[in-house]
Structure formats: structure tokens, C-alpha cells
Design a protein around this motif. Sequence first.
Motif, PDB file in Angstrom:
ATOM      1  N   LEU A  64       0.860  -1.190   0.000  1.00 33.86           N
ATOM      2  CA  LEU A  64       0.000   0.000   0.000  1.00 33.86           C
ATOM      3  C   LEU A  64       0.896   1.240   0.000  1.00 33.86           C
ATOM      4  N   SER A  65       1.988   1.164  -0.754  1.00 38.82           N
ATOM      5  CA  SER A  65       3.005   2.210  -0.667  1.00 38.82           C
ATOM      6  C   SER A  65       3.176   3.032  -1.939  1.00 38.82           C
ATOM      7  N   SER A  66       2.466   2.691  -3.014  1.00 42.47           N
ATOM      8  CA  SER A  66       2.721   3.399  -4.280  1.00 42.47           C
ATOM      9  C   SER A  66       1.458   3.882  -4.987  1.00 42.47           C
ATOM     10  N   ASN A  67       0.352   3.943  -4.271  1.00 44.57           N
ATOM     11  CA  ASN A  67      -0.906   4.455  -4.830  1.00 44.57           C
ATOM     12  C   ASN A  67      -1.317   3.758  -6.121  1.00 44.57           C
ATOM     13  N   GLU A  68      -1.130   2.435  -6.111  1.00 49.44           N
ATOM     14  CA  GLU A  68      -1.537   1.653  -7.279  1.00 49.44           C
ATOM     15  C   GLU A  68      -3.006   1.249  -7.138  1.00 49.44           C
ATOM     16  N   ASN A  69      -3.633   0.958  -8.275  1.00 46.03           N
ATOM     17  CA  ASN A  69      -5.018   0.472  -8.247  1.00 46.03           C
ATOM     18  C   ASN A  69      -4.990  -0.994  -7.819  1.00 46.03           C
ATOM     19  N   PRO A  70      -5.605  -1.332  -6.671  1.00 48.49           N
ATOM     20  CA  PRO A  70      -5.505  -2.716  -6.186  1.00 48.49           C
ATOM     21  C   PRO A  70      -6.179  -3.710  -7.122  1.00 48.49           C
ATOM     22  N   PHE A  71      -7.059  -3.226  -8.003  1.00 43.69           N
ATOM     23  CA  PHE A  71      -7.781  -4.134  -8.906  1.00 43.69           C
ATOM     24  C   PHE A  71      -7.066  -4.291 -10.251  1.00 43.69           C
ATOM     25  N   GLY A  72      -5.970  -3.546 -10.445  1.00 41.21           N
ATOM     26  CA  GLY A  72      -5.227  -3.649 -11.707  1.00 41.21           C
ATOM     27  C   GLY A  72      -6.018  -3.061 -12.863  1.00 41.21           C
ATOM     28  N   PRO A  73      -5.563  -3.326 -14.095  1.00 36.44           N
ATOM     29  CA  PRO A  73      -6.271  -2.782 -15.262  1.00 36.44           C
ATOM     30  C   PRO A  73      -7.531  -3.596 -15.587  1.00 36.44           C
ATOM     31  N   SER A  74      -8.390  -3.035 -16.442  1.00 38.35           N
ATOM     32  CA  SER A  74      -9.637  -3.718 -16.820  1.00 38.35           C
ATOM     33  C   SER A  74      -9.337  -4.910 -17.733  1.00 38.35           C
ATOM     34  N   ASP A  75     -10.328  -5.786 -17.893  1.00 35.65           N
ATOM     35  CA  ASP A  75     -10.152  -6.956 -18.769  1.00 35.65           C
ATOM     36  C   ASP A  75      -9.864  -6.526 -20.201  1.00 35.65           C
ATOM     37  N   LYS A  76     -10.589  -5.492 -20.666  1.00 36.08           N
ATOM     38  CA  LYS A  76     -10.368  -5.045 -22.051  1.00 36.08           C
ATOM     39  C   LYS A  76      -8.937  -4.536 -22.229  1.00 36.08           C
ATOM     40  N   THR A  77      -8.422  -3.897 -21.187  1.00 34.06           N
ATOM     41  CA  THR A  77      -7.056  -3.375 -21.233  1.00 34.06           C
ATOM     42  C   THR A  77      -6.056  -4.539 -21.298  1.00 34.06           C
ATOM     43  N   LYS A  78      -6.311  -5.556 -20.501  1.00 29.21           N
ATOM     44  CA  LYS A  78      -5.398  -6.714 -20.493  1.00 29.21           C
ATOM     45  C   LYS A  78      -5.431  -7.442 -21.833  1.00 29.21           C
ATOM     46  N   GLU A  79      -6.623  -7.496 -22.446  1.00 26.86           N
ATOM     47  CA  GLU A  79      -6.727  -8.130 -23.779  1.00 26.86           C
ATOM     48  C   GLU A  79      -5.873  -7.374 -24.795  1.00 26.86           C
TER      49      GLU A  79
END
Length: 361
Positions: A33-48
Motif C-alpha cells: 500500500l506504498s505506491s498508490n496503485e489500483n488494487p484491482f489492476g487494469p480492466s479486462d479489455k485493457t489486459k486483452e
Amino acid sequence: MNDAIRPQPGIMDIALYQGGKAHVSGVANVVKLSSNENPFGPSDKTKEAFAKSVHQLHRYPSTDHAALRQAIADTHRLDAGRIICGVGSDEIIHFLCQAYAGPGDEVLYTEHGFLMYKISAMAAGATPVEVAERERTTDVDALLAACTKRTKLVFIANPNNPTGTMISAGEVARLARGLPPQAILVLDGAYAEYVEGFDAGLSLVEAMQNVVMTRTFSKIYGLGGLRIGWGYGPQAIIDVLNRIRGPFNLSNTQLETAEAAVRDQDYVAKCRAENARLRHWLAEALAEVGVPSDTSMANFVLARFASTEEAEACDEFLQGQGLIVRRVASYNLPHCLRITVGDEASCRRIAHAVGQFKGLK
Ligand SMILES: Cc1ncc(COP(=O)(O)O)c(C=O)c1O
């Protein structure tokens, strides 16, 4: 070492940027919890889109980023010709300093402002000038008072990192209008997407000739690992920045993944809502155990402790449980810890652990 080989003056004065910790020795499953990242990661469409880009690895990428700029322009109703894309918004900050500030010039930023403003100013040989905030909030009067005829750039983040506080659109406009004629106001909107209904100052960029905005795919879009950011400003300034931008600064993978991400605004809205809910819950839970924070508008909470010693002791305690937060002494906030809003389980764990720490004393 050959003494005749020396870097430019000032380079050796730059303190190395310390990223958020990712490991604790001896602890296998950490919660970062140290770098202000989105805990859910990118969206499925983004990963595709990321996965598909593997078929283009042998091709050089586009040099003008036209498709990504158009996607950003469509999403935010902007002029695609006035968008520049970079390796994170860090690179846009760097271009601005390199192009507009040099020896003898001053670059202003706020007391608890993002560290890259100072680093990029010093890398350009310019003089960094830190300006006091009021109660951990950008102080427009102090910034205007600090301007001189040498001021070339004024950076503010709105919301700010690591404080999470914001100033109003009226205050930002007052700052832009009050700057000396040779100075550019840079509105860093790294956390803008977390604020419901906020235009992040884009209308001010449209209205003024001295305002540039920077944005990132590293936060709400969940792409911190891929390094993509963008800037928007007056045509004349964007044209200058493009002259120093490497022609292939972004890969096909970065461009295509970011394009899919920006076109998936439903996912952004979902992440914004979940962040707001959990941020509110976390701030309240911390306050209940005696750890206050300012109202944050971003994806983190700046937890305030009674002293530097208490903040450091709490950090040690949390690390012992595999919970990694950010010490912010380098942001002039040694008595605080910045805690990224994680998923629900992480928020509950951190709140419980801080409560345990407070109870132990
Ligand atoms: C205020 C602010 N600006 C800019 C950035 C840089 O983001 P990136 O280079 O990942 O786009 C960050 C990252 O933490 C930030 O907090």
C-alpha cells in the motif's frame, strides 16, 4: 575514476528518488500500500489489448501516437493535436523542465509536492523553489508571492500527493492569472480521475495560454508497471515539447494498452466509486483509533501521528505484519504515513493493525 569526466553542475546534488517499498525481509505475503496503485489492476479489455500487442513486437511503434491521442481526445473532448504522450507523466514533467527551465531559472512547487518536480528542475540545471503550504494544502497567495522574473514553471498537483488535499477551480484560475508572463502553470492531474465530476482544470487549459496539464495511466487505469502518461496544453508549448521527445518513446504495447484503457470509462467509474467508499471507511476507521487525516480526494490517506517516532514505530509494526505503507519524511511529513486505499480486505487489515499498534502503547 577520471577526474576530468564530470556531470553537469547540480546533478550530483539530486537525491535519488525512493520508490514505495515492495518487500519486507522474512515476510512472504505482503500487502503493498506504498505506491498508490489500483488494487484491482487494469480492466479486462485493457489486459486483452496488452496480450494482443505481442503480435506487433517486431514493428517499430508509431512516432506520433495518433491513435492514443485520438482516444484521449474523444474521451475528454479535447483537441488531439494538443496532446503529448510520454513514459509516465514523469516524462512530461521532465520535458517541461528541460524545455523551459535552465541555469538561473526558478521552478516552483509546494512544500509537500511531488518529488519529481524538484528532481526534473535540478536535472535541467534550474533552481528548485519550495513554497510553504497552508495546513497541508496548496497556498495560492504564497505561490504568487514567491514568483520572480526568473520563475519559469509552477507545479501543483490537484489533488496533491501525498496530502490528498485539493484547491478549488477558482483558486487554480487565480494562480494561473496571477503568474508573471514568462511562467507556465503545470496542473498535475495524476489523481484527477478519483474526483467525481472533476474536469481536472482542462477548461482552464483551454482558456489560458500559460497552463499545461499532466495526466497518468499509472493510477486509476491500473497501469503503473507499463509507464504511460500524457499532457495537454497550448499548441505552441506542445510543439516545443515534441521537439525533445524521443520519436519512439512509447512502445506498441504501451500505446495499444493505453488506448483500450482510456476507452473503457465504465471500469474507471467502477474503480472511482469503490475507492471513494473504501477511502471513507479507512479514514473513519483510523480516526476511531486516534489517527487523524485530512479529507483525501485521491486513492490514499495521509495518516497523521503524534510524532516522527510514533509514525516510524507504527511503520515497523505494520511491516512486521507484512503491511507496507509509505514513509513521507522526504515530503516534509516525517510524522505521517501515506496509506494507499487497497481492496476491502487490505483496508480492514491495515485499520485493524493500526488499531492494535495504538492499543499496544
Ligand atoms: C502527483 C504525481 N504526479 C505524477 C506522478 C507520476 O506518475 P507516472 O510517471 O507514473 O505517470 C505521480 C506518481 O506517483 C504522482 O503522485
